[in-house]
Write an enzyme that holds these catalytic residues in place. Structure first.
Site, PDB file in Angstrom:
ATOM      1  N   ARG A  54     -24.231  72.387  48.763  1.00  0.00           N
ATOM      2  CA  ARG A  54     -23.256  72.496  47.671  1.00  0.00           C
ATOM      3  C   ARG A  54     -23.629  71.724  46.407  1.00  0.00           C
ATOM      4  NH1 ARG A  54     -16.742  71.928  47.980  1.00  0.00           N
ATOM      5  NH2 ARG A  54     -17.256  70.181  49.334  1.00  0.00           N
ATOM      6  N   ASP A  55     -24.684  70.935  46.404  1.00  0.00           N
ATOM      7  CA  ASP A  55     -25.074  70.236  45.179  1.00  0.00           C
ATOM      8  C   ASP A  55     -26.596  70.121  45.079  1.00  0.00           C
ATOM      9  OD1 ASP A  55     -24.535  69.005  42.755  1.00  0.00           O
ATOM     10  OD2 ASP A  55     -24.413  66.991  43.623  1.00  0.00           O
ATOM     11  N   LEU A  56     -27.264  71.217  45.387  1.00  0.00           N
ATOM     12  CA  LEU A  56     -28.721  71.222  45.324  1.00  0.00           C
ATOM     13  C   LEU A  56     -29.167  71.239  43.861  1.00  0.00           C
ATOM     14  CD1 LEU A  56     -31.245  71.377  47.141  1.00  0.00           C
ATOM     15  CD2 LEU A  56     -31.177  73.855  46.835  1.00  0.00           C
TER      16      LEU A  56
END
Length: 222
Positions: A54-56
């Site tokens: 979700r926060d690559l």
């Protein structure tokens, strides 16, 4: 307390973009392919375990002393076994980083594995172009999104106009185009993201490109 392995080379972001007037380390095209392939394997492993990162982003891809990548920072990760199929989703509050966050997720709040695929595609575009996910456009006095900027060039086979000039003379054209196509398909936003490849497919595409790169003759330029 969460203790991470110490990775002395910092993040991918440190080496892609200028810091203090110069890049920390100059990454050649083959090294970038190796980093992209390793990061893709990490994300595929997460998905196989039912986890969506979700926060690559490039600052969350850390590098060891040999420039091997490790995906890090799981503060926003979501354990979603029911989302093992990229077509299913979990409704959740939208979280992530501007420029890397899947527009379809932002519009619907439906979290899918395909959201990570989009983010990975943005990171790959950063590696290929040397441009940040969001860049300030001084002419239009607004931020330029790397996906909207790069897609028209890739679709028109004009990727040479946007490739990072520091690797343009080294990257064999056929392999560069393959890499751009992978990034393009990862960041497609049509049909609810179902046109994007799953991460194992991305891994196979990058592995194939990397294997070809390892045996490809160095480009000759007159």
């Amino acid at each position: 307390m969460l203790i991470y392995e110490y990775l002395p080379m910092g993040s991918l972001e440190d080496h892609l973009f200028i810091s203090g007037g110069k890049r920390e380390v100059s990454l050649d095209w083959l090294t970038r392919l190796k980093i992209a392939t390793g990061a893709a394997r990490g994300v595929a492993h997460l998905h196989n375990c039912g986890i969506i990162h979700r926060d690559l982003k490039s600052s969350n891809v850390l590098l060891d002393s040999d420039l091997n990548p490790k995906v890090s920072d799981f503060g926003l990760a979501k354990a979603t076994p029911q989302a093992a199929n990229g077509g299913t989703h979990v409704s959740t509050r939208v979280m992530g980083t501007n420029g890397y966050c899947d527009p379809l997720y932002m519009d619907s709040s439906h979290l899918r594995q395909m959201c990570d695929v989009y983010s990975f595609g943005v990171v790959l575009l950063e590696m290929l172009t040397g441009q940040r996910a969001l860049e300030e456009d001084h002419n239009k006095r607004e931020e330029r999104d790397i996906v909207n900027w790069a897609h028209p060039h890739i679709k028109k086979h004009e990727w040479r106009a946007i490739i990072d000039p520091t690797i343009a003379e080294e990257f064999p054209e056929k392999l560069a185009y393959r890499a751009f196509l992978i990034a393009y398909h990862c960041t497609r936003t049509d049909r609810h993201g179902t046109a994007r490849p799953a991460m194992p497919v991305v891994v196979r595409g990058l592995e194939c490109t990397l294997n070809l790169a390892l045996v490809a003759p160095r480009p000759r330029h007159e």
